[in-house]
Design an enzyme around this catalytic site. Structure first.
Site, mmCIF file in Angstrom:
data_model
loop_
_atom_site.group_PDB
_atom_site.id
_atom_site.type_symbol
_atom_site.label_atom_id
_atom_site.label_comp_id
_atom_site.label_asym_id
_atom_site.label_seq_id
_atom_site.Cartn_x
_atom_site.Cartn_y
_atom_site.Cartn_z
ATOM 1 N N SER A 56 -18.739 5.595 -33.202
ATOM 2 C CA SER A 56 -19.668 4.577 -32.994
ATOM 3 C C SER A 56 -19.073 3.383 -31.906
ATOM 4 O O SER A 56 -19.851 3.034 -31.077
ATOM 5 C CB SER A 56 -19.659 3.777 -34.362
ATOM 6 O OG SER A 56 -18.610 3.019 -34.727
ATOM 7 N N LYS A 57 -17.869 3.199 -31.950
ATOM 8 C CA LYS A 57 -17.289 1.958 -31.030
ATOM 9 C C LYS A 57 -17.500 2.825 -29.554
ATOM 10 O O LYS A 57 -17.297 1.789 -28.455
ATOM 11 C CB LYS A 57 -15.924 2.018 -31.448
ATOM 12 C CG LYS A 57 -15.796 1.065 -32.800
ATOM 13 C CD LYS A 57 -16.693 -0.261 -32.710
ATOM 14 C CE LYS A 57 -16.313 -1.148 -34.008
ATOM 15 N NZ LYS A 57 -17.095 -2.279 -34.082
ATOM 16 N N VAL B 164 -27.654 -6.852 -40.050
ATOM 17 C CA VAL B 164 -27.977 -6.533 -38.905
ATOM 18 C C VAL B 164 -28.740 -4.996 -38.615
ATOM 19 O O VAL B 164 -29.002 -4.929 -37.551
ATOM 20 C CB VAL B 164 -26.609 -6.591 -37.832
ATOM 21 C CG1 VAL B 164 -26.075 -7.853 -37.810
ATOM 22 C CG2 VAL B 164 -25.463 -5.405 -38.553
ATOM 23 N N TYR C 267 -16.082 6.005 -36.933
ATOM 24 C CA TYR C 267 -15.714 4.625 -36.325
ATOM 25 C C TYR C 267 -15.375 4.746 -34.803
ATOM 26 O O TYR C 267 -16.305 4.182 -33.999
ATOM 27 C CB TYR C 267 -14.527 4.309 -37.248
ATOM 28 C CG TYR C 267 -14.480 2.748 -36.792
ATOM 29 C CD1 TYR C 267 -15.146 1.695 -37.187
ATOM 30 C CD2 TYR C 267 -13.208 2.343 -35.888
ATOM 31 C CE1 TYR C 267 -14.562 0.335 -36.751
ATOM 32 C CE2 TYR C 267 -12.786 1.207 -35.798
ATOM 33 C CZ TYR C 267 -13.642 0.065 -35.961
ATOM 34 O OH TYR C 267 -13.486 -1.434 -35.743
ATOM 35 N N ASN D 299 -20.491 -9.026 -33.759
ATOM 36 C CA ASN D 299 -19.211 -8.693 -34.211
ATOM 37 C C ASN D 299 -19.116 -7.843 -35.531
ATOM 38 O O ASN D 299 -18.306 -7.369 -35.997
ATOM 39 C CB ASN D 299 -18.365 -10.135 -34.713
ATOM 40 C CG ASN D 299 -17.597 -10.010 -35.619
ATOM 41 O OD1 ASN D 299 -16.294 -9.505 -35.246
ATOM 42 N ND2 ASN D 299 -17.605 -10.270 -36.775
ATOM 43 N N SER E 92 -13.447 -1.878 -30.419
ATOM 44 C CA SER E 92 -12.139 -1.600 -30.956
ATOM 45 C C SER E 92 -11.266 -0.595 -30.074
ATOM 46 O O SER E 92 -11.779 -0.061 -29.023
ATOM 47 C CB SER E 92 -12.428 -0.912 -32.198
ATOM 48 O OG SER E 92 -11.234 -0.090 -32.919
HETATM 49 P P1 NDP Z 1 -14.336 -7.863 -42.121
HETATM 50 O O1 NDP Z 1 -14.881 -6.636 -43.047
HETATM 51 O O2 NDP Z 1 -13.420 -8.842 -42.610
HETATM 52 O O3 NDP Z 1 -15.985 -8.380 -41.602
HETATM 53 C C1 NDP Z 1 -17.039 -7.481 -41.445
HETATM 54 C C2 NDP Z 1 -17.996 -8.452 -41.145
HETATM 55 O O4 NDP Z 1 -19.205 -7.774 -40.813
HETATM 56 C C3 NDP Z 1 -18.299 -9.282 -42.252
HETATM 57 O O5 NDP Z 1 -18.838 -10.363 -42.062
HETATM 58 C C4 NDP Z 1 -19.798 -8.579 -42.844
HETATM 59 O O6 NDP Z 1 -20.524 -9.760 -43.387
HETATM 60 C C5 NDP Z 1 -20.363 -8.072 -41.406
HETATM 61 N N1 NDP Z 1 -21.262 -7.019 -41.777
HETATM 62 C C6 NDP Z 1 -21.077 -5.715 -41.953
HETATM 63 N N2 NDP Z 1 -22.354 -5.074 -42.074
HETATM 64 C C7 NDP Z 1 -23.276 -6.167 -42.111
HETATM 65 C C8 NDP Z 1 -24.572 -5.863 -41.969
HETATM 66 N N3 NDP Z 1 -25.413 -4.597 -42.230
HETATM 67 N N4 NDP Z 1 -25.534 -6.891 -41.535
HETATM 68 C C9 NDP Z 1 -24.789 -8.138 -41.394
HETATM 69 N N5 NDP Z 1 -23.253 -8.151 -41.305
HETATM 70 C C10 NDP Z 1 -22.642 -7.435 -41.715
HETATM 71 O O7 NDP Z 1 -14.032 -7.044 -40.931
HETATM 72 P P2 NDP Z 1 -13.416 -7.569 -39.594
HETATM 73 O O8 NDP Z 1 -13.492 -8.814 -39.234
HETATM 74 O O9 NDP Z 1 -11.849 -6.818 -39.201
HETATM 75 O O10 NDP Z 1 -14.355 -6.872 -38.417
HETATM 76 C C11 NDP Z 1 -15.143 -7.440 -37.551
HETATM 77 C C12 NDP Z 1 -15.351 -6.507 -36.254
HETATM 78 O O11 NDP Z 1 -14.167 -6.145 -35.646
HETATM 79 C C13 NDP Z 1 -15.696 -5.096 -36.748
HETATM 80 O O12 NDP Z 1 -16.737 -4.695 -35.686
HETATM 81 C C14 NDP Z 1 -14.700 -4.266 -36.463
HETATM 82 O O13 NDP Z 1 -14.894 -2.856 -36.312
HETATM 83 C C15 NDP Z 1 -13.801 -4.991 -35.441
HETATM 84 N N6 NDP Z 1 -12.497 -4.652 -35.254
HETATM 85 C C16 NDP Z 1 -11.615 -4.970 -36.407
HETATM 86 C C17 NDP Z 1 -10.338 -4.394 -36.487
HETATM 87 C C18 NDP Z 1 -9.414 -4.790 -37.388
HETATM 88 O O14 NDP Z 1 -8.233 -4.418 -37.510
HETATM 89 N N7 NDP Z 1 -9.458 -5.769 -38.334
HETATM 90 C C19 NDP Z 1 -10.052 -3.771 -35.251
HETATM 91 C C20 NDP Z 1 -10.672 -3.533 -34.307
HETATM 92 C C21 NDP Z 1 -12.049 -3.960 -34.472
HETATM 93 P P3 NDP Z 1 -21.296 -9.524 -44.892
HETATM 94 O O15 NDP Z 1 -20.536 -8.947 -45.833
HETATM 95 O O16 NDP Z 1 -21.479 -11.054 -45.280
HETATM 96 O O17 NDP Z 1 -22.617 -9.082 -44.535
#
Ligand code: NDP
Length: 251
Positions: A152-153, A61, A149, A85, A136
């Site tokens: 950014s959010k 992304v 973080y 996301n 977040s």
């Molecule tokens: P995960 O680490 O499980 O998933 C993160 C996802 O982001 C992966 O699918 C990864 O895909 C993708 N990603 C990261 N960088 C890139 C990139 N440069 N290009 C494309 N894809 C990217 O985290 P979560 O599911 O927990 O997080 C999802 C969202 O929720 C985030 O924005 C996070 O900030 C937010 N969030 C999470 C919380 C939590 O407690 N878990 C709380 C509040 C918000 P891949 O590795 O395939 O590139």
């Protein structure tokens, strides 16, 4: 089904909250472009959709916004929903700030969202579509030791509100969900090891007034609501999915 005949792009669909969003949007009838960098994990998400119409788009992304749009249009011909996301955590506060890591967090959580939303917007204008950003609770209130973080959010939340205002007359809605702690791989991705993790989790449980952390599906259901016409009069909203953490805990 609230998203029948809608085409949705979900970034970060290869893991955690994004994989759950894919599940719930598919259940609601959406056709999906599943975006991420890890092909095996994207394949696993697609397999779990059990036959829903979905294609994998292997993309970063931070640099592939145009390719994500082109591949989605080539496969499905339209875009109705964009779920930004994909996101990463950063470590530390100002004194120990690693500027390279700060740049990476801003690039992924903010700049990447802006680039992709800008690239998708002409197509959302055609469909009167919707954007849902996954922010977040750290965007709404400060947490010491989570500088990159949180910044950014918080900026992402202002982006949500500004673009919602700009697009409201054109019928494109822009909202965010702001989750509290949800168990996914994201916390281990910044190097929290097994011995520390239970302590981190227990502190997170204690910090939510409901006395537990969130589940990925609870975030995904809110995303599906905001993406659908059920939320047709809602734009510029930041929806906490956090067991009361933002509004009910003393500051
Ligand atoms: P995960 O680490 O499980 O998933 C993160 C996802 O982001 C992966 O699918 C990864 O895909 C993708 N990603 C990261 N960088 C890139 C990139 N440069 N290009 C494309 N894809 C990217 O985290 P979560 O599911 O927990 O997080 C999802 C969202 O929720 C985030 O924005 C996070 O900030 C937010 N969030 C999470 C919380 C939590 O407690 N878990 C709380 C509040 C918000 P891949 O590795 O395939 O590139």
């Amino acid at each position: 089904m609230s998203l029948s005949n809608k085409v949705a792009i979900v970034t970060g669909a290869s893991s955690g909250i994004g994989a759950a969003i894919a599940q719930v949007l598919a259940r609601e009838g959406a056709t999906l472009a599943l975006v991420g960098r890890n092909v095996a994990n994207l394949e696993a998400t697609k397999k779990n959709l059990k036959g829903a119409k979905a294609e994998i788009v292997v993309a970063d992304v931070t640099k592939d916004a145009d390719a994500i749009v082109e591949q989605t249009l080539a496969k499905f011909g339209r875009i109705d929903v964009l779920v930004n996301n994909a996101g990463i955590l950063g470590k530390g506060g100002l004194i120990d700030l690693d500027i390279a890591e700060f740049d990476s967090v801003i690039n992924t959580n903010l700049r990447g969202v802006i680039l992709l939303t800008k690239a998708v917007l002409p197509h959302l204008l055609k469909t009167k579509g919707a954007v849902v950003n996954v922010s977040s609770c750290a965007g709404i209130r400060p947490f010491a030791g989570a500088l990159s973080y949180g910044v950014s959010k918080a900026a992402l939340d202002q982006f949500t509100k500004i673009v919602a205002l700009e697009m409201a007359p054109q019928g494109v809605r822009v909202n965010s969900v702001n989750p509290g702690f949800v168990v996914t791989n994201i916390h281990r991705s910044i190097g929290i090891v097994d011995e520390e993790y239970n302590g981190v989790l227990q502190r997170a449980i204690n910090s939510h007034p409901m006395g537990r952390v969130g589940d990925v599906t609870e975030v995904a259901e809110a995303v599906a609501f905001l993406a659908s016409s059920k939320a047709s009069f809602t734009t510029g909203a930041l929806l906490p999915i956090d067991g009361g953490k933002n509004n009910l805990t003393p500051r």
